[in-house]
Design a protein around this motif. Sequence first.
Motif, PDB file in Angstrom:
ATOM      1  N   SER A  47      -4.960   5.775 -16.155  1.00  0.00           N
ATOM      2  CA  SER A  47      -3.773   6.983 -15.668  1.00  0.00           C
ATOM      3  C   SER A  47      -4.369   6.974 -14.078  1.00  0.00           C
ATOM      4  O   SER A  47      -6.001   7.059 -13.424  1.00  0.00           O
ATOM      5  N   GLY A  48      -2.908   7.221 -13.423  1.00  0.00           N
ATOM      6  CA  GLY A  48      -3.311   7.915 -12.175  1.00  0.00           C
ATOM      7  C   GLY A  48      -3.504   6.037 -11.440  1.00  0.00           C
ATOM      8  O   GLY A  48      -4.073   6.710 -10.270  1.00  0.00           O
ATOM      9  N   CYS A  49      -3.572   5.153 -12.064  1.00  0.00           N
ATOM     10  CA  CYS A  49      -3.844   3.815 -11.622  1.00  0.00           C
ATOM     11  C   CYS A  49      -2.495   3.689 -10.533  1.00  0.00           C
ATOM     12  O   CYS A  49      -2.893   2.720  -9.989  1.00  0.00           O
ATOM     13  N   GLY A  50      -0.731   4.041 -10.465  1.00  0.00           N
ATOM     14  CA  GLY A  50      -0.376   4.384  -9.650  1.00  0.00           C
ATOM     15  C   GLY A  50       0.619   3.050 -10.335  1.00  0.00           C
ATOM     16  O   GLY A  50       1.927   2.464  -9.740  1.00  0.00           O
ATOM     17  N   LYS A  51       0.596   2.924 -11.815  1.00  0.00           N
ATOM     18  CA  LYS A  51       1.547   2.318 -12.500  1.00  0.00           C
ATOM     19  C   LYS A  51       3.012   3.010 -12.312  1.00  0.00           C
ATOM     20  O   LYS A  51       4.442   2.483 -11.908  1.00  0.00           O
ATOM     21  N   THR A  52       3.169   4.174 -11.817  1.00  0.00           N
ATOM     22  CA  THR A  52       4.819   4.479 -11.706  1.00  0.00           C
ATOM     23  C   THR A  52       5.301   4.986 -10.545  1.00  0.00           C
ATOM     24  O   THR A  52       5.883   4.705 -10.497  1.00  0.00           O
TER      25      THR A  52
ATOM     26  N   GLN B 269      -6.064  17.880  -0.989  1.00  0.00           N
ATOM     27  CA  GLN B 269      -7.289  17.240  -0.825  1.00  0.00           C
ATOM     28  C   GLN B 269      -7.280  15.858   0.773  1.00  0.00           C
ATOM     29  O   GLN B 269      -8.090  15.943   0.734  1.00  0.00           O
ATOM     30  N   GLY B 270      -5.895  15.604   1.643  1.00  0.00           N
ATOM     31  CA  GLY B 270      -6.124  14.099   2.151  1.00  0.00           C
ATOM     32  C   GLY B 270      -4.925  13.612   1.641  1.00  0.00           C
ATOM     33  O   GLY B 270      -4.400  13.974   0.862  1.00  0.00           O
ATOM     34  N   GLU B 271      -5.179  12.904   2.164  1.00  0.00           N
ATOM     35  CA  GLU B 271      -4.349  11.863   1.610  1.00  0.00           C
ATOM     36  C   GLU B 271      -5.107  10.896   0.351  1.00  0.00           C
ATOM     37  O   GLU B 271      -6.164  10.705   0.542  1.00  0.00           O
ATOM     38  N   VAL B 272      -4.042  10.347  -0.140  1.00  0.00           N
ATOM     39  CA  VAL B 272      -4.246   9.528  -1.498  1.00  0.00           C
ATOM     40  C   VAL B 272      -4.120   8.168  -1.015  1.00  0.00           C
ATOM     41  O   VAL B 272      -2.457   8.424  -0.922  1.00  0.00           O
ATOM     42  N   THR B 273      -4.367   7.141  -0.871  1.00  0.00           N
ATOM     43  CA  THR B 273      -4.150   5.879  -1.220  1.00  0.00           C
ATOM     44  C   THR B 273      -3.830   5.789  -2.914  1.00  0.00           C
ATOM     45  O   THR B 273      -4.898   5.355  -3.123  1.00  0.00           O
ATOM     46  N   ALA B 274      -2.657   5.892  -3.202  1.00  0.00           N
ATOM     47  CA  ALA B 274      -2.220   5.349  -4.731  1.00  0.00           C
ATOM     48  C   ALA B 274      -2.205   3.904  -4.881  1.00  0.00           C
ATOM     49  O   ALA B 274      -2.552   3.828  -5.721  1.00  0.00           O
ATOM     50  N   LEU B 275      -1.721   3.295  -3.969  1.00  0.00           N
ATOM     51  CA  LEU B 275      -2.155   1.618  -4.348  1.00  0.00           C
ATOM     52  C   LEU B 275      -1.954   1.049  -3.299  1.00  0.00           C
ATOM     53  O   LEU B 275      -1.364   2.099  -1.899  1.00  0.00           O
ATOM     54  N   LYS B 276      -3.169   0.513  -2.604  1.00  0.00           N
ATOM     55  CA  LYS B 276      -3.140  -1.174  -1.895  1.00  0.00           C
ATOM     56  C   LYS B 276      -3.577  -2.146  -1.668  1.00  0.00           C
ATOM     57  O   LYS B 276      -4.342  -3.033  -2.488  1.00  0.00           O
ATOM     58  N   ASP B 277      -2.591  -3.162  -1.176  1.00  0.00           N
ATOM     59  CA  ASP B 277      -2.547  -4.231  -0.614  1.00  0.00           C
ATOM     60  C   ASP B 277      -2.460  -4.676  -2.206  1.00  0.00           C
ATOM     61  O   ASP B 277      -3.352  -6.143  -3.210  1.00  0.00           O
ATOM     62  N   LEU B 278      -1.363  -4.471  -3.269  1.00  0.00           N
ATOM     63  CA  LEU B 278      -1.436  -4.395  -4.436  1.00  0.00           C
ATOM     64  C   LEU B 278      -0.161  -6.222  -4.112  1.00  0.00           C
ATOM     65  O   LEU B 278       0.820  -5.915  -3.762  1.00  0.00           O
ATOM     66  N   SER B 279       0.006  -6.768  -5.080  1.00  0.00           N
ATOM     67  CA  SER B 279       0.791  -8.331  -4.766  1.00  0.00           C
ATOM     68  C   SER B 279       1.181  -8.399  -6.220  1.00  0.00           C
ATOM     69  O   SER B 279      -0.280  -8.787  -7.223  1.00  0.00           O
ATOM     70  N   LEU B 280       1.867  -8.606  -6.526  1.00  0.00           N
ATOM     71  CA  LEU B 280       2.282  -9.313  -8.215  1.00  0.00           C
ATOM     72  C   LEU B 280       3.336 -10.213  -7.924  1.00  0.00           C
ATOM     73  O   LEU B 280       4.637  -9.738  -7.133  1.00  0.00           O
TER      74      LEU B 280
ATOM     75  N   THR C 234       1.563  -1.347   0.304  1.00  0.00           N
ATOM     76  CA  THR C 234       0.123   0.167   0.100  1.00  0.00           C
ATOM     77  C   THR C 234       0.491   0.772  -0.207  1.00  0.00           C
ATOM     78  O   THR C 234       1.862   1.568   0.682  1.00  0.00           O
ATOM     79  N   LYS C 235       0.362   2.132  -0.894  1.00  0.00           N
ATOM     80  CA  LYS C 235       1.277   3.335  -0.756  1.00  0.00           C
ATOM     81  C   LYS C 235       0.624   4.733  -1.044  1.00  0.00           C
ATOM     82  O   LYS C 235      -0.513   4.846  -1.637  1.00  0.00           O
ATOM     83  N   CYS C 236       0.572   5.854   0.037  1.00  0.00           N
ATOM     84  CA  CYS C 236      -0.448   7.153   0.530  1.00  0.00           C
ATOM     85  C   CYS C 236       0.573   7.721   0.206  1.00  0.00           C
ATOM     86  O   CYS C 236       1.891   7.755   0.653  1.00  0.00           O
ATOM     87  N   PHE C 237      -0.295   8.682  -0.016  1.00  0.00           N
ATOM     88  CA  PHE C 237       0.856  10.460  -0.048  1.00  0.00           C
ATOM     89  C   PHE C 237      -0.158  11.417  -0.004  1.00  0.00           C
ATOM     90  O   PHE C 237      -1.974  11.366   0.014  1.00  0.00           O
ATOM     91  N   SER C 238       0.433  12.442   0.587  1.00  0.00           N
ATOM     92  CA  SER C 238      -0.040  13.541   0.960  1.00  0.00           C
ATOM     93  C   SER C 238      -0.792  14.508   0.258  1.00  0.00           C
ATOM     94  O   SER C 238       0.367  14.682  -0.427  1.00  0.00           O
TER      95      SER C 238
END
Length: 267
Positions: free
Chosen positions: A48-53, A23-34, A16-20
């Motif tokens: 776009s914006g799904c967290g690939k980068t 607008q508040g805290e943004v969760t870019a990735l959540k419980d991603l496994s690969l 999981t990756k969150c950014f401040s």
Amino acid sequence: MDTLNDQSKICVNNVTKCFSSKQGEVTALKDLSLDIRDGEFLVVVGASGCGKTTLINMIAGFDTPSSGEILLDGKPVTGITPECGMIFQQYALFPWKTVQENVEFGLKMKRIPKSERKAIAAKFIDLVALNGFEKSYPHHLSGGMKQRVSIARALANDPEVMLLDEPFAALDAMTRQVLQEQLVRIYEKHKKTIIFITHSIDEALLLSSRIAVMTARPGRIAQEIVNNLPHPRNADVQLSDNYMALKRKIWDSVQAEVLKSMEVETG
């Protein structure tokens, strides 16, 4: 092609990756496994914006997960490592250095003797068909040529993993097709583990051995698709029935996630 090694080279475990933001805290990735196997060419696609980068930056060690872990050869990724070579959309070449000097740069940092690094650089300059441009500076080169220098520089360092973040996105369609086919030939020859980010389904199909489709934000893996298109891969592959069937399958998955992302944006 040779059978891939079944051993996992990279494991992304419940990341999981969150950014401040304002607008508040943004969760870019959540419980991603690969899991990415040794010698695999994995292409990651998604809206776009799904967290690939964000994902590829954490694999490279440029950033760290808020929770979960990323393992390279079973060891946690805690920072930038020479085992991973990164190629960006922007060429990131040193403008004051020639093609030869740019390709040699990483080798020089490793204190490899001058004669040896010159020979290594020449090998990879030849591989990306830039013979005759060794003494040219980046401002003398086209966009496609600059990106070939970036690829040669990464390969010269002999990384175990190559990470490419939309490296051909800024190029014209014809140059992009040529570099895609060239990258496939390099992969077939060197069998590096490659993770490649793109918005293009056609690019994903031409390059990959497997495709991971990401969900809309927060990003997770929506679907994984084995790409069984025959090699050598070139423009002719795009005319086959198998190609069109795979493209429809991926498009259906990506389209659903794009619509979800639009719904989120419009509230």
